[in-house]
Design a protein around this motif. Structure first.
Motif, PDB file in Angstrom:
ATOM      1  N   ARG A  55      30.284  48.136  33.820  1.00 35.75           N
ATOM      2  CA  ARG A  55      29.464  47.050  33.279  1.00 35.75           C
ATOM      3  C   ARG A  55      30.093  45.690  33.562  1.00 35.75           C
ATOM      4  O   ARG A  55      29.440  44.767  34.062  1.00 35.75           O
ATOM      5  N   TYR A  56      31.377  45.572  33.264  1.00 37.02           N
ATOM      6  CA  TYR A  56      32.040  44.284  33.449  1.00 37.02           C
ATOM      7  C   TYR A  56      32.371  44.007  34.905  1.00 37.02           C
ATOM      8  O   TYR A  56      32.452  42.843  35.301  1.00 37.02           O
ATOM      9  N   GLN A  57      32.521  45.022  35.727  1.00 38.04           N
ATOM     10  CA  GLN A  57      32.708  44.791  37.157  1.00 38.04           C
ATOM     11  C   GLN A  57      31.449  44.157  37.748  1.00 38.04           C
ATOM     12  O   GLN A  57      31.544  43.239  38.557  1.00 38.04           O
ATOM     13  N   ARG A  58      30.280  44.638  37.341  1.00 39.90           N
ATOM     14  CA  ARG A  58      29.027  44.033  37.812  1.00 39.90           C
ATOM     15  C   ARG A  58      28.899  42.606  37.311  1.00 39.90           C
ATOM     16  O   ARG A  58      28.468  41.711  38.055  1.00 39.90           O
ATOM     17  N   ARG A  59      29.263  42.362  36.068  1.00 37.19           N
ATOM     18  CA  ARG A  59      29.156  41.013  35.506  1.00 37.19           C
ATOM     19  C   ARG A  59      30.130  40.041  36.172  1.00 37.19           C
ATOM     20  O   ARG A  59      29.784  38.888  36.417  1.00 37.19           O
ATOM     21  N   VAL A  60      31.326  40.500  36.468  1.00 38.64           N
ATOM     22  CA  VAL A  60      32.295  39.647  37.157  1.00 38.64           C
ATOM     23  C   VAL A  60      31.805  39.348  38.571  1.00 38.64           C
ATOM     24  O   VAL A  60      31.905  38.205  39.039  1.00 38.64           O
ATOM     25  N   GLY A  61      31.258  40.324  39.252  1.00 37.67           N
ATOM     26  CA  GLY A  61      30.717  40.110  40.592  1.00 37.67           C
ATOM     27  C   GLY A  61      29.603  39.085  40.593  1.00 37.67           C
ATOM     28  O   GLY A  61      29.547  38.206  41.462  1.00 37.67           O
ATOM     29  N   GLN A  62      28.721  39.169  39.615  1.00 40.23           N
ATOM     30  CA  GLN A  62      27.627  38.205  39.508  1.00 40.23           C
ATOM     31  C   GLN A  62      28.165  36.820  39.177  1.00 40.23           C
ATOM     32  O   GLN A  62      27.694  35.815  39.711  1.00 40.23           O
ATOM     33  N   ALA A  63      29.181  36.737  38.309  1.00 40.28           N
ATOM     34  CA  ALA A  63      29.776  35.449  37.949  1.00 40.28           C
ATOM     35  C   ALA A  63      30.477  34.822  39.150  1.00 40.28           C
ATOM     36  O   ALA A  63      30.412  33.597  39.340  1.00 40.28           O
ATOM     37  N   VAL A  64      31.126  35.633  39.973  1.00 43.83           N
ATOM     38  CA  VAL A  64      31.775  35.117  41.184  1.00 43.83           C
ATOM     39  C   VAL A  64      30.733  34.547  42.130  1.00 43.83           C
ATOM     40  O   VAL A  64      30.909  33.456  42.681  1.00 43.83           O
ATOM     41  N   LYS A  65      29.644  35.244  42.315  1.00 44.67           N
ATOM     42  CA  LYS A  65      28.583  34.760  43.208  1.00 44.67           C
ATOM     43  C   LYS A  65      27.984  33.457  42.701  1.00 44.67           C
ATOM     44  O   LYS A  65      27.736  32.530  43.481  1.00 44.67           O
ATOM     45  N   ARG A  66      27.775  33.350  41.402  1.00 41.88           N
ATOM     46  CA  ARG A  66      27.227  32.114  40.836  1.00 41.88           C
ATOM     47  C   ARG A  66      28.222  30.968  40.946  1.00 41.88           C
ATOM     48  O   ARG A  66      27.846  29.834  41.247  1.00 41.88           O
ATOM     49  N   ALA A  67      29.499  31.247  40.693  1.00 42.72           N
ATOM     50  CA  ALA A  67      30.521  30.207  40.791  1.00 42.72           C
ATOM     51  C   ALA A  67      30.673  29.723  42.231  1.00 42.72           C
ATOM     52  O   ALA A  67      30.894  28.532  42.466  1.00 42.72           O
ATOM     53  N   ARG A  68      30.566  30.624  43.189  1.00 41.60           N
ATOM     54  CA  ARG A  68      30.621  30.209  44.589  1.00 41.60           C
ATOM     55  C   ARG A  68      29.426  29.337  44.940  1.00 41.60           C
ATOM     56  O   ARG A  68      29.577  28.319  45.630  1.00 41.60           O
ATOM     57  N   TYR A  69      28.256  29.700  44.484  1.00 37.86           N
ATOM     58  CA  TYR A  69      27.043  28.931  44.767  1.00 37.86           C
ATOM     59  C   TYR A  69      27.127  27.535  44.159  1.00 37.86           C
ATOM     60  O   TYR A  69      26.687  26.561  44.766  1.00 37.86           O
ATOM     61  N   MET A  70      27.723  27.416  42.968  1.00 32.63           N
ATOM     62  CA  MET A  70      27.863  26.125  42.298  1.00 32.63           C
ATOM     63  C   MET A  70      29.107  25.360  42.768  1.00 32.63           C
ATOM     64  O   MET A  70      29.432  24.311  42.221  1.00 32.63           O
ATOM     65  N   ALA A  71      29.812  25.899  43.762  1.00 33.23           N
ATOM     66  CA  ALA A  71      31.000  25.284  44.370  1.00 33.23           C
ATOM     67  C   ALA A  71      32.164  25.179  43.394  1.00 33.23           C
ATOM     68  O   ALA A  71      32.994  24.289  43.498  1.00 33.23           O
ATOM     69  N   LEU A  72      32.230  26.096  42.435  1.00 31.32           N
ATOM     70  CA  LEU A  72      33.386  26.157  41.549  1.00 31.32           C
ATOM     71  C   LEU A  72      34.491  27.009  42.162  1.00 31.32           C
ATOM     72  O   LEU A  72      35.672  26.821  41.862  1.00 31.32           O
ATOM     73  N   LEU A  73      34.103  27.965  42.997  1.00 27.05           N
ATOM     74  CA  LEU A  73      35.041  28.801  43.736  1.00 27.05           C
ATOM     75  C   LEU A  73      34.698  28.710  45.224  1.00 27.05           C
ATOM     76  O   LEU A  73      33.523  28.617  45.578  1.00 27.05           O
ATOM     77  N   PRO A  74      35.708  28.774  46.078  1.00 21.09           N
ATOM     78  CA  PRO A  74      35.413  28.776  47.516  1.00 21.09           C
ATOM     79  C   PRO A  74      34.927  30.157  47.954  1.00 21.09           C
ATOM     80  O   PRO A  74      35.243  31.168  47.320  1.00 21.09           O
ATOM     81  N   TYR A  75      34.173  30.196  49.029  1.00 20.96           N
ATOM     82  CA  TYR A  75      33.719  31.483  49.551  1.00 20.96           C
ATOM     83  C   TYR A  75      34.888  32.243  50.181  1.00 20.96           C
ATOM     84  O   TYR A  75      34.984  33.442  50.033  1.00 20.96           O
ATOM     85  N   ILE A  76      35.770  31.531  50.885  1.00 20.81           N
ATOM     86  CA  ILE A  76      36.973  32.142  51.442  1.00 20.81           C
ATOM     87  C   ILE A  76      38.145  31.194  51.248  1.00 20.81           C
ATOM     88  O   ILE A  76      37.965  29.982  51.114  1.00 20.81           O
ATOM     89  N   ARG A  77      39.347  31.764  51.206  1.00 18.09           N
ATOM     90  CA  ARG A  77      40.563  30.955  51.132  1.00 18.09           C
ATOM     91  C   ARG A  77      41.363  31.209  52.392  1.00 18.09           C
ATOM     92  O   ARG A  77      41.474  32.331  52.842  1.00 18.09           O
ATOM     93  N   ARG A  78      41.931  30.174  52.914  1.00 21.48           N
ATOM     94  CA  ARG A  78      42.746  30.340  54.122  1.00 21.48           C
ATOM     95  C   ARG A  78      44.156  29.972  53.855  1.00 21.48           C
ATOM     96  O   ARG A  78      44.545  29.363  52.987  1.00 21.48           O
TER      97      ARG A  78
END
Length: 70
Positions: free
Chosen positions: A47-70
């Protein structure tokens, strides 16, 4: 050899909601390259793995997290 399963982070800390704006919490479940870690490595329930995955996708879309790190 089986190892003892790690308890879910959210159930042990009594966190009900995974918020995409809480970047520090979400980053605990990402590897150094910015990819989502598996349930085996994090110990999250399904349950929480799905919720974390969805939160990561939303944070990336809102530019709070980068899509990739180099």
């Amino acid at each position: 050899m089986q190892t003892k399963r790690q308890p879910c982070y959210f159930t042990t800390h009594d966190i009900q909601h995974v918020d995409f704006r809480d970047v520090h919490l979400i980053q605990k479940f990402l590897d150094p390259h910015g990819r989502l870690l598996s349930r085996r490595r994090t110990g999250l329930s399904a349950r929480y793995q799905r919720r974390v995955g969805q939160a990561v996708k939303r944070a990336r879309y809102m530019a709070l997290l980068p899509y990739i790190r180099r």
